[in-house]
Write a protein that holds these residues in place. Sequence first.
Motif, PDB file in Angstrom:
ATOM      1  N   GLU A 107       0.838  -1.208   0.000  1.00  5.77           N
ATOM      2  CA  GLU A 107       0.000   0.000   0.000  1.00  5.77           C
ATOM      3  C   GLU A 107       0.870   1.255   0.000  1.00  5.77           C
ATOM      4  OE1 GLU A 107      -3.678   1.929  -0.311  1.00  5.77           O
ATOM      5  OE2 GLU A 107      -3.109  -0.162  -0.602  1.00  5.77           O
ATOM      6  N   ARG A 108       2.018   1.211   0.681  1.00  2.00           N
ATOM      7  CA  ARG A 108       2.951   2.345   0.660  1.00  2.00           C
ATOM      8  C   ARG A 108       3.461   2.578  -0.761  1.00  2.00           C
ATOM      9  NH1 ARG A 108       4.226  -0.330   5.057  1.00  2.00           N
ATOM     10  NH2 ARG A 108       3.641   0.648   7.002  1.00  2.00           N
ATOM     11  N   ASN A 113       3.467   5.761  -5.638  1.00  2.00           N
ATOM     12  CA  ASN A 113       3.301   5.832  -7.089  1.00  2.00           C
ATOM     13  C   ASN A 113       2.239   6.872  -7.460  1.00  2.00           C
ATOM     14  OD1 ASN A 113       5.295   3.970  -7.674  1.00  2.00           O
ATOM     15  ND2 ASN A 113       3.877   2.245  -7.733  1.00  2.00           N
ATOM     16  N   ALA A 114       1.140   6.870  -6.721  1.00  2.00           N
ATOM     17  CA  ALA A 114       0.080   7.859  -6.961  1.00  2.00           C
ATOM     18  C   ALA A 114       0.596   9.269  -6.662  1.00  2.00           C
ATOM     19  CB  ALA A 114      -1.142   7.544  -6.107  1.00  2.00           C
ATOM     20  N   TYR A 115       1.347   9.406  -5.606  1.00  2.00           N
ATOM     21  CA  TYR A 115       1.927  10.685  -5.188  1.00  2.00           C
ATOM     22  C   TYR A 115       2.875  11.198  -6.284  1.00  2.00           C
ATOM     23  CZ  TYR A 115       3.661  13.676  -1.237  1.00  2.00           C
ATOM     24  OH  TYR A 115       3.987  14.686  -0.371  1.00  2.00           O
ATOM     25  N   ALA A 179      -3.756  13.722 -12.313  1.00  2.00           N
ATOM     26  CA  ALA A 179      -2.453  13.374 -12.869  1.00  2.00           C
ATOM     27  C   ALA A 179      -2.562  12.505 -14.110  1.00  2.00           C
ATOM     28  CB  ALA A 179      -1.627  12.649 -11.811  1.00  2.00           C
ATOM     29  N   ALA A 180      -3.642  11.743 -14.216  1.00  2.00           N
ATOM     30  CA  ALA A 180      -3.796  10.815 -15.344  1.00  2.00           C
ATOM     31  C   ALA A 180      -4.224  11.524 -16.624  1.00  2.00           C
ATOM     32  CB  ALA A 180      -4.804   9.727 -14.988  1.00  2.00           C
ATOM     33  N   ARG A 181      -4.677  12.770 -16.506  1.00  2.00           N
ATOM     34  CA  ARG A 181      -5.155  13.493 -17.698  1.00  2.00           C
ATOM     35  C   ARG A 181      -4.050  13.807 -18.664  1.00  2.00           C
ATOM     36  NH1 ARG A 181      -8.586  17.866 -14.558  1.00  2.00           N
ATOM     37  NH2 ARG A 181      -9.837  16.420 -13.400  1.00  2.00           N
TER      38      ARG A 181
END
Length: 181
Positions: A107-108, A113-115, A179-181
Amino acid sequence: MRTGQLATAIRNAEGQQVYFGLGLRRPGLDVSEQGGKADVVALPGFALDVDLYDPVAHMTTDLPKSEAAAYDIIAAAPDPSLIVATGYGWHVYWTFNFPWVLHDDAERVRCENAYRNFQAPMRARAAARGWHLDATHTVQRVWRVPGFCNGKRGDPTRRVRILHRSDDRYEPSDLISVAAR
């Protein structure tokens, strides 16, 4: 820490450089321990460090030269929850509705990765203008505390202060989708 102890600690830290971990640490760490990535159990939001060029504070010159330029970097992101003027730049925060709980190492990694992906468009925007932006997406990173000082290489200390605060809060998925845009 009790209220009296906190007041004493704040008085003792006057004129000092004080940091906090945005990622909430597991119980049991000693007050002198920063803790590592594995000690972070939740992240209450994402942040970005935007250094502004200052010939005393920074050895590199490829940094934005004004607050207007710093704002240009974050302009395409959702409105920040908090902007802290560090004396030599900004710490910009986007606060979640609820902390992202990090149950395990997987989860970290997912959170980091999302961060990183959230910061990527702002880092790319800065790079397109010839500016460097540090990658600050690690959950264990520490940040400056408003009200205390920031001293660089013999320069008199500058006070860290809140520049902007709002009640804007986000779901992590909302920031990830930006961020995905």
